[in-house]
Write a protein that holds these residues in place. Sequence first.
Motif, PDB file in Angstrom:
ATOM      1  N   MET A   1       0.838  -1.204   0.000  1.00 41.01           N
ATOM      2  CA  MET A   1       0.000   0.000   0.000  1.00 41.01           C
ATOM      3  C   MET A   1       0.873   1.255   0.000  1.00 41.01           C
ATOM      4  SD  MET A   1      -3.246   0.006  -0.210  1.00 41.01           S
ATOM      5  CE  MET A   1      -4.182   1.427  -0.675  1.00 41.01           C
ATOM      6  N   GLU A   2       1.911   1.257   0.846  1.00 40.25           N
ATOM      7  CA  GLU A   2       2.806   2.417   0.971  1.00 40.25           C
ATOM      8  C   GLU A   2       3.406   2.774  -0.387  1.00 40.25           C
ATOM      9  OE1 GLU A   2       4.071   5.533   2.969  1.00 40.25           O
ATOM     10  OE2 GLU A   2       2.643   4.071   3.747  1.00 40.25           O
ATOM     11  N   LEU A   4       2.117   2.190  -3.283  1.00 40.08           N
ATOM     12  CA  LEU A   4       1.050   2.768  -4.111  1.00 40.08           C
ATOM     13  C   LEU A   4       0.850   4.237  -3.771  1.00 40.08           C
ATOM     14  CD1 LEU A   4      -1.925   0.277  -4.430  1.00 40.08           C
ATOM     15  CD2 LEU A   4      -0.631   1.388  -6.249  1.00 40.08           C
ATOM     16  N   TYR A   5       0.827   4.528  -2.468  1.00 36.38           N
ATOM     17  CA  TYR A   5       0.615   5.909  -2.030  1.00 36.38           C
ATOM     18  C   TYR A   5       1.731   6.814  -2.535  1.00 36.38           C
ATOM     19  CZ  TYR A   5      -3.209   4.615   1.023  1.00 36.38           C
ATOM     20  OH  TYR A   5      -4.412   4.188   1.514  1.00 36.38           O
ATOM     21  N   LYS A   7       3.093   6.659  -5.322  1.00 36.27           N
ATOM     22  CA  LYS A   7       2.760   7.092  -6.682  1.00 36.27           C
ATOM     23  C   LYS A   7       1.825   8.295  -6.671  1.00 36.27           C
ATOM     24  CE  LYS A   7       1.654   4.172 -10.077  1.00 36.27           C
ATOM     25  NZ  LYS A   7       0.995   2.928 -10.579  1.00 36.27           N
ATOM     26  N   ALA A   8       1.028   8.389  -5.608  1.00 39.60           N
ATOM     27  CA  ALA A   8       0.070   9.497  -5.515  1.00 39.60           C
ATOM     28  C   ALA A   8       0.757  10.824  -5.207  1.00 39.60           C
ATOM     29  CB  ALA A   8      -0.979   9.192  -4.455  1.00 39.60           C
ATOM     30  N   ASN A   9       2.034  10.763  -4.821  1.00 39.27           N
ATOM     31  CA  ASN A   9       2.747  11.995  -4.475  1.00 39.27           C
ATOM     32  C   ASN A   9       2.695  13.038  -5.590  1.00 39.27           C
ATOM     33  OD1 ASN A   9       3.381  11.039  -2.030  1.00 39.27           O
ATOM     34  ND2 ASN A   9       5.569  10.718  -2.414  1.00 39.27           N
ATOM     35  N   ILE A  10       2.538  12.541  -6.798  1.00 45.68           N
ATOM     36  CA  ILE A  10       2.441  13.439  -7.956  1.00 45.68           C
ATOM     37  C   ILE A  10       1.332  14.475  -7.767  1.00 45.68           C
ATOM     38  CG2 ILE A  10       0.790  12.681  -9.728  1.00 45.68           C
ATOM     39  CD1 ILE A  10       3.082  12.089 -11.505  1.00 45.68           C
ATOM     40  N   LEU A  11       0.339  14.113  -6.949  1.00 45.58           N
ATOM     41  CA  LEU A  11      -0.823  14.987  -6.791  1.00 45.58           C
ATOM     42  C   LEU A  11      -0.479  16.291  -6.065  1.00 45.58           C
ATOM     43  CD1 LEU A  11      -3.561  12.361  -5.885  1.00 45.58           C
ATOM     44  CD2 LEU A  11      -3.365  13.652  -7.998  1.00 45.58           C
TER      45      LEU A  11
END
Lengths: 288, 265, 414
Positions: A1-2, A4-5, A7-11
């Motif tokens: 999960m970590e 995956l998160y 990858k969300a840093n781009i946001l």
Amino acid sequence: MEALYKKANILYIPALALFALFVAYPFVDGIRIAFTNWNGFSRRFSYVGLRNFVRLFKDENVRASFWNTLLYGFGSTFFQQVLGLSLALFLDKKFPGRGITRTVVYLPVLISAVIMGYMWYYLLQYDGALNDIVALAGGEKRLWLSSAASAKSFILGVNTLQYCGISMVIYMAGLQNIAPMYYEAARIEGAGEWQVFRRVTVPLLYPAFVTSITINLIGGLKLFDIIKALTGGGPGYTTNSLATLIHSSYFASQMAGFAAANGLALFVLILAITLSLQAIFRKIEVQS
Amino acid sequence: MPRGVAAIVICAIQLVPLYITLTVALKPQTDLSSYWALPVRAAWSNFARAVESGGLIRAFANTAAITAASTALVVLLAAMAAYPLARSGSRLNKTVSSFVLSIMMVPALSLLVPLYVLLVRMRAVSTYWGITLVHVAFNLPLAIFLFTNFIKTIPRELDEAAVIDGSSIYGIYYRIILPLLKPVTVTVIILTSVAVWNDFQYSLYFLQRPSMRVVTLSISSFFATSGSDPHVAAAGAILAILPVTLLYVFLQRYFVKGMVDSALK
Amino acid sequence: MRRSIAGLVIALVALGATTAASAQATKRLTVAVNFSMTDSTFVALQGLAAAYNRQTSGVSVEVVTYPRYEEAMKTKMAANDLPDLWTTHGWSVARYSEYLEPLNRQPWASLVNPTIKGVITDKAGKFFVLPFDMEVAGVAFNRGVLDQARVDPAAIKTWDDFKAACARVKAIGKIPVHIGGSAQDDWTVGNFYDWTAPSFLITNDRGNARKTLKDGSFDWKLWAPVARLLVDFRDAGYLNPDYTQGTWADVSKKLASGDVAFAFFGNYVIGEAKKQNPAGEYGFMPVPAASTADSPTVITGERVALGVWRDGKNKKEALKFLAFCARPENVSAIATINGNPTGLVGAGYASDLGDLTPYFDRLKGIRGFPYFDREYLPSGMWDSLCKTGTGLLANTMTIDQAVSKMKSDYESLR
């Protein structure tokens, strides 16, 4: 999960880009200015080393503004909590007029602080509304903003009244979130009003305290608009906060370098205070 | 009954400055009676003069446009930024979070001149997009803070379940998280739009064409400099606070609930 | 919720597009002035611009003002992003000349009133503004109040005479001097210093600080008598009772209503008073001297003066507009509004001084001196005058503290 998160840093990149451009870059540029004798508008200036920072510690007005900043910051935070919590407790029980009272207390929060300052000025003028009452009571008209102590009290008071609605609303919600069973349990154990308040209400309001105090403190330490509208920092230099002192040394006294150094000092002050506050909150949280 | 009396006293204290400003606004300059006294006959001309000489209608339109644009961008960018910050506790993200928090503490004044020089280089002075971006940059931190705290209350199990169903991380964000953000979005919209609507400092320096003037600027130019008429100024002040006040009275539930949702996680 | 965000973004884009579309066509000239929108000077300049726009195509002149004008102008200079033309409120040389176009070669350059020429010219002989009018000012008064108190303004030669006159005014229950004095309008106190400081430090030909103030060797102990005059007035009860909270608007109001005898402002205070009570009789007299060894003087300086941005894109158009402004009828109109002599002289240049004509006539042989702070203090010290002044009035500052604050600001701003 970590992973995956991650990858969300781009946001958060767009937000960071905006901060880099509009906050970080000017901030660094401001540090550079703090080492100059720039007057704020000429193309000519030179680097003067630490002179502006030395002056920070020597200048009487900086010292006075420093204490005023703490007074406005902690003073209004304190009174806003007292008022806000009292109002919240007062309005926690249903009674006719409760809704209107809440509406009215919160209303000033939404009014521009500059305009609020101007409105209060009509009360505090020599021929203003407050002196009409004094005169009616047979007293001698007073100059409310003329002594340092009185002017500072009004700045503190107006700021407290304007923004106590924030704390009130936060505490009201906090109170409503406390399940009645906690109170019942405490009463069954034989606790009195005060003990219920201390043992049940206060600890369960903890998140509300954190939010309310943080918001009020940062706002109070940056106080600017109300001072400008009520006293302009005067009489003399007595009611300046660091924020208004920065403004007047920047623009009126043409000491942009000194003002920039002052800005850094204010930033460090606010940072230090909020960080230690957070540490204290965390400690309390761990203990309870 | 003492509860009711106390309530009346509390309301009276909060309403006094408004009441006084209203009576001043309704009196002609020749009326020297006490500010407490209601005018014998309302001098509506003060309001007309405020609208005319202050260009208030144009100012309202400008303020509304800038407020709407800034608020939309703040919501969009903050809702995006908050998700990774709420979910991943990596060292990088912790640093980013505290960076965002520390921006909230930067006194705007210490940045005014370097910021102005920057905007000139970008040809952004006296443009709607320039002031909008400045508002967005300085209102984002609080919005990110609120969104982050809110997302933290959404159970991670929801994310995990969706991963098992084969969703990508962006899919989770778009389909699961975003729809849940409504309450906190209301808060952010209200806090941001009120802050932008009431802004004085930034607009003062970054919007210098009179056709682009916002409401607070119009009002303060009544109070500032020589030859101003306090009665017209009061009328202007009343008009300036009217829209937010009305909006608040009618949408009060949202104003208060929004503030509250953010406070208690 | 997602849909509403999308809607708002579209609205934002649309907004950007419409503003971009409307930004072409005529050249826009911005004229920034330090008068608020309700001020008669502002309205008159706006009228001038409108007249110009009617007769000229391809150019649209817009008169604007900024709240906190001086601060705004400083930020704009910092960014080298200035209006095409702006009023310089006495600072065309010391503060703005770096950014202003020299105007020595303009067709009207030879017409500049010799009385003001020196004040607006730099060391190299260049000047940078079109002066519409020229302030010639002393102490303004309400004639009716003085008559009632049996005070003859023409007989007041020194501050002692002036104090005696104040005592008589006070004796009939009127306020001798309205200083304004509130912290927001602290410029009213700064102005008091501009009026009174020269009598102690500048005007006496046999002993003055003209040189030492400029070369930095000024002995600031000499500031104490200047500061003391203000405190003396307060202690004797000669000021408006709300001397720490009185506003500029109050000054003209009370002068007009006949509650106040004297005001230390230019003739614009009389203009404002006339607006409120046209029937009142107003006048002005030279500023008293510090002792019998000296004689009364007047303050001279620019009032409405317009310069052109040196690096402006529309410099050519701006100079054309300035030439239009320099026409006799336009200069005369602005000067008349302010009750001041015209800044240009020659055929057709004449302001109607109205009721003030006899007072101007009486000035023959009276020496004029420039605004004290503009001439003798470094730029940036105006605020020190204002702040130490309100500090003294409110007693939050002693005379010694005020002197040392002035000294330290003087040293760091030089």
